[in-house]
Scaffold this motif. Structure first.
Motif, mmCIF file in Angstrom:
data_model
loop_
_atom_site.group_PDB
_atom_site.id
_atom_site.type_symbol
_atom_site.label_atom_id
_atom_site.label_comp_id
_atom_site.label_asym_id
_atom_site.label_seq_id
_atom_site.Cartn_x
_atom_site.Cartn_y
_atom_site.Cartn_z
ATOM 1 N N SER A 229 11.617 -11.029 -4.542
ATOM 2 C CA SER A 229 10.583 -10.983 -3.974
ATOM 3 C C SER A 229 9.692 -11.266 -4.889
ATOM 4 O O SER A 229 9.542 -10.207 -5.661
ATOM 5 C CB SER A 229 10.426 -10.686 -2.859
ATOM 6 N N TYR A 230 8.109 -11.981 -4.765
ATOM 7 C CA TYR A 230 7.373 -12.459 -5.436
ATOM 8 C C TYR A 230 6.178 -12.439 -3.996
ATOM 9 O O TYR A 230 6.909 -13.822 -3.511
ATOM 10 C CB TYR A 230 7.761 -13.390 -6.273
ATOM 11 N N VAL A 231 4.889 -12.231 -4.787
ATOM 12 C CA VAL A 231 3.281 -12.349 -3.707
ATOM 13 C C VAL A 231 2.525 -12.203 -4.597
ATOM 14 O O VAL A 231 2.530 -11.369 -5.801
ATOM 15 C CB VAL A 231 3.398 -11.291 -2.491
ATOM 16 N N SER A 232 1.728 -13.236 -5.343
ATOM 17 C CA SER A 232 0.585 -13.772 -5.953
ATOM 18 C C SER A 232 -0.753 -14.185 -5.200
ATOM 19 O O SER A 232 0.011 -14.369 -4.045
ATOM 20 C CB SER A 232 0.949 -14.601 -6.606
ATOM 21 N N PHE A 233 -1.710 -13.107 -5.761
ATOM 22 C CA PHE A 233 -2.807 -13.288 -5.728
ATOM 23 C C PHE A 233 -3.832 -14.088 -6.409
ATOM 24 O O PHE A 233 -3.133 -13.300 -7.983
ATOM 25 C CB PHE A 233 -3.723 -12.016 -4.798
ATOM 26 N N GLU A 234 -4.599 -14.962 -6.381
ATOM 27 C CA GLU A 234 -5.411 -15.751 -7.356
ATOM 28 C C GLU A 234 -6.762 -15.518 -6.815
ATOM 29 O O GLU A 234 -6.835 -16.084 -6.011
ATOM 30 C CB GLU A 234 -4.744 -16.689 -8.384
ATOM 31 N N SER A 235 -7.989 -15.240 -7.835
ATOM 32 C CA SER A 235 -8.599 -15.193 -7.246
ATOM 33 C C SER A 235 -9.910 -14.890 -7.852
ATOM 34 O O SER A 235 -9.693 -14.710 -9.320
ATOM 35 C CB SER A 235 -9.070 -14.207 -6.229
ATOM 36 N N ASN A 236 -11.297 -16.131 -8.525
ATOM 37 C CA ASN A 236 -12.498 -14.974 -8.032
ATOM 38 C C ASN A 236 -13.027 -13.666 -8.177
ATOM 39 O O ASN A 236 -14.334 -13.162 -8.199
ATOM 40 C CB ASN A 236 -13.624 -16.803 -8.774
ATOM 41 N N LEU A 237 -12.502 -13.614 -6.467
ATOM 42 C CA LEU A 237 -12.869 -12.443 -6.297
ATOM 43 C C LEU A 237 -12.410 -10.846 -6.590
ATOM 44 O O LEU A 237 -11.189 -11.104 -7.019
ATOM 45 C CB LEU A 237 -12.702 -12.413 -4.998
ATOM 46 N N ASN A 238 -12.969 -9.751 -6.760
ATOM 47 C CA ASN A 238 -11.956 -8.997 -7.485
ATOM 48 C C ASN A 238 -11.012 -7.684 -6.638
ATOM 49 O O ASN A 238 -11.332 -7.508 -5.777
ATOM 50 C CB ASN A 238 -13.469 -7.645 -7.507
ATOM 51 N N LEU A 239 -9.951 -9.287 -7.153
ATOM 52 C CA LEU A 239 -9.024 -7.971 -6.325
ATOM 53 C C LEU A 239 -8.314 -6.298 -6.850
ATOM 54 O O LEU A 239 -7.585 -5.754 -6.770
ATOM 55 C CB LEU A 239 -7.779 -9.536 -6.306
ATOM 56 N N VAL A 240 -8.934 -6.293 -8.334
ATOM 57 C CA VAL A 240 -8.902 -4.912 -8.290
ATOM 58 C C VAL A 240 -9.411 -4.206 -6.933
ATOM 59 O O VAL A 240 -8.556 -3.303 -6.585
ATOM 60 C CB VAL A 240 -9.238 -4.506 -9.819
ATOM 61 N N LYS A 241 -10.345 -4.794 -6.445
ATOM 62 C CA LYS A 241 -10.540 -3.213 -5.615
ATOM 63 C C LYS A 241 -9.924 -3.946 -4.297
ATOM 64 O O LYS A 241 -10.489 -2.930 -3.252
ATOM 65 C CB LYS A 241 -12.336 -4.377 -5.364
ATOM 66 N N LEU A 242 -9.446 -4.953 -3.933
ATOM 67 C CA LEU A 242 -9.610 -5.602 -2.899
ATOM 68 C C LEU A 242 -7.251 -5.007 -3.560
ATOM 69 O O LEU A 242 -7.177 -4.690 -2.167
ATOM 70 C CB LEU A 242 -9.169 -6.592 -2.445
ATOM 71 N N ALA A 243 -7.464 -4.355 -3.686
ATOM 72 C CA ALA A 243 -5.522 -3.769 -4.073
ATOM 73 C C ALA A 243 -5.115 -2.834 -3.533
ATOM 74 O O ALA A 243 -4.427 -3.058 -2.478
ATOM 75 C CB ALA A 243 -5.921 -3.207 -5.346
ATOM 76 N N PRO A 244 -5.959 -1.910 -3.157
ATOM 77 C CA PRO A 244 -5.006 -1.152 -2.173
ATOM 78 C C PRO A 244 -5.151 -1.342 -0.696
ATOM 79 O O PRO A 244 -3.735 -1.182 0.058
ATOM 80 C CB PRO A 244 -6.187 -0.092 -2.010
ATOM 81 N N GLN A 245 -5.500 -2.318 -0.700
ATOM 82 C CA GLN A 245 -5.078 -2.569 0.936
ATOM 83 C C GLN A 245 -3.946 -3.739 0.819
ATOM 84 O O GLN A 245 -2.786 -3.818 1.449
ATOM 85 C CB GLN A 245 -6.063 -3.698 1.556
ATOM 86 N N ILE A 246 -3.851 -4.651 -0.502
ATOM 87 C CA ILE A 246 -2.570 -5.633 -0.980
ATOM 88 C C ILE A 246 -1.771 -4.739 -0.481
ATOM 89 O O ILE A 246 -0.778 -4.815 0.198
ATOM 90 C CB ILE A 246 -3.166 -6.476 -1.750
ATOM 91 N N LEU A 247 -1.426 -3.678 -1.670
ATOM 92 C CA LEU A 247 -0.441 -2.882 -1.673
ATOM 93 C C LEU A 247 0.046 -1.918 -0.819
ATOM 94 O O LEU A 247 1.207 -1.862 -0.567
ATOM 95 C CB LEU A 247 -0.861 -1.987 -2.874
ATOM 96 N N ALA A 248 -1.012 -1.711 0.623
ATOM 97 C CA ALA A 248 -0.787 -1.127 1.284
ATOM 98 C C ALA A 248 0.366 -1.902 2.190
ATOM 99 O O ALA A 248 1.221 -1.361 2.700
ATOM 100 C CB ALA A 248 -1.736 -0.144 2.499
ATOM 101 N N VAL A 249 0.311 -3.204 2.226
ATOM 102 C CA VAL A 249 1.293 -3.749 3.210
ATOM 103 C C VAL A 249 1.791 -4.721 2.169
ATOM 104 O O VAL A 249 3.112 -4.547 3.523
ATOM 105 C CB VAL A 249 0.314 -5.317 3.626
ATOM 106 N N LEU A 250 2.404 -4.880 1.401
ATOM 107 C CA LEU A 250 3.560 -4.822 0.620
ATOM 108 C C LEU A 250 4.352 -4.166 0.152
ATOM 109 O O LEU A 250 5.484 -4.072 -0.104
ATOM 110 C CB LEU A 250 2.989 -6.155 -0.285
ATOM 111 N N SER A 251 3.916 -2.525 -0.549
ATOM 112 C CA SER A 251 4.384 -1.967 -1.309
ATOM 113 C C SER A 251 5.427 -2.047 -2.089
ATOM 114 O O SER A 251 6.340 -2.383 -2.092
ATOM 115 C CB SER A 251 5.293 -0.672 -0.091
ATOM 116 N N PRO A 252 5.058 -3.275 -3.137
ATOM 117 C CA PRO A 252 5.548 -3.533 -4.229
ATOM 118 C C PRO A 252 6.430 -2.525 -4.823
ATOM 119 O O PRO A 252 5.486 -1.310 -5.571
ATOM 120 C CB PRO A 252 4.889 -4.793 -4.555
#
Length: 320
Positions: A229-252
């Motif tokens: 399993s592998y999930v990638s996000f790429e953006s010019n939005l600040n993904l570090v600030k969004l990381a808590p929401q992303i990690l809470a869903v995927l729990s990698p």
């Protein structure tokens, strides 16, 4: 079933006074460029600032003076970059940046990073760096070495999640899962309010999403099979600030962050990365083309350990 979700990535900046990639280049050109790496365009969305193509193997974004393309699987992205250079000529190109990360099934690839940069070096002189340790997660970056200097406001963020939780994998491999159900699971509406969205569910598994709003973009690519399993996000939005929401869903079990011109990366990591993740690597480097590149790898220390997994050796199995 295994699939190489890890992307190869290229960004090309052109002289916008000579040409507009958004208005002077036809969709037929982009279709031919994508075909060079053995992928196809599935659909596209656009606004006044950007056009986003969803591919059979990841994504292509086009702005007035630059393009960004990511491809996964066993595609040869370098062939598409070569096509672009050959068709437009080096006199219109200001900067070429090419990335490639460690892969699950590197032996299945048609080329390695070294092969790719030998190809690119026929057209542009450049430098290559490795971010991260060779025996762990790492990312190679090749960039043209000329008088181009990137704007400090030209920021991009990549969040690459490995070994998502078994619960997340189970949801994302549910038979006949719809795009709307995946968007709801990933909480896309909260991440991307007011964005134009284009997404696609692959059979039997897999999901891709492009989203644009003005010049802002975000792309997501999901390979949900539990063994790879592998999930990638790429953006010019600040993904570090969004990381808590992303990690809470995927729990990698682990994830990488790669940033361009996030000068405050260390502070961002301290403020936004959940404490259950431990830093394994943090590298920063100023490139001669003006980009300040950061690479960080985090793991979640294991508290539950599993027995060895028996492998099916009957028939073809490229994971062996």
């Amino acid at each position: 079933m295994y699939f190489e979700g890890s992307e190869k990535k290229a960004e090309i900046v052109i002289d916008g006074s000579q040409l507009s990639l958004l208005h002077d280049i036809t969709d037929d050109f982009w279709a031919s460029l994508v075909e060079c790496c053995n992928a196809q365009i599935l659909s596209n969305i656009s606004n006044d600032s950007c056009k986003a193509f969803l591919l059979s193997e990841s994504s292509l974004f086009v702005w007035q003076d630059r393009l960004l393309i990511l491809t996964c699987g066993v595609t040869q992205l370098v062939k598409s970059v070569e096509y672009f250079i050959q068709q437009l000529g080096t006199d219109k190109i200001l900067q070429v940046t090419y990335q490639r990360k460690n892969e699950y099934f590197a032996h299945e690839q048609a080329s390695c990073f070294g092969d790719d940069i030998k190809c690119l070096s026929q057209y542009v002189q450049g430098k290559a760096l490795r971010f991260g340790e060779l025996d762990s997660h790492h990312n190679y970056v090749f960039h043209q070495d000329n008088d181009f200097v990137a704007s400090v406001e030209d920021k991009t963020y990549e969040l690459l999640a490995y070994q998502i939780s078994s619960e997340a994998s189970k949801v994302l491999t549910t038979p006949n899962l719809s795009a709307a159900q995946i968007r709801e699971f990933l909480a896309i509406d909260a991440l991307l309010p007011d964005f134009i969205i284009d997404d696609y569910v692959f059979k039997p598994f897999g999901y891709s999403l492009n989203a644009i709003k003005g010049e802002q973009y975000l792309t997501i690519h999901v390979t949900p099979q539990e063994d790879s399993s592998y999930v990638s996000f790429e953006s010019n939005l600040n993904l570090v600030k969004l990381a808590p929401q992303i990690l809470a869903v995927l729990s990698p079990a682990s994830f990488d962050l790669i940033t361009f011109n996030a000068l405050d990366l260390a502070e961002l990591l301290q403020a936004h990365i959940p404490e259950q993740y431990v830093s394994q690597s943090l590298v920063s480097q100023q490139l001669s083309n003006g980009y300040y590149v950061g690479f960080a790898n985090f793991i979640k220390p294991q508290r539950i350990f599993y027995d060895a997994k028996e492998i099916d050796i009957s028939g073809d199995n490229h994971a062996l």
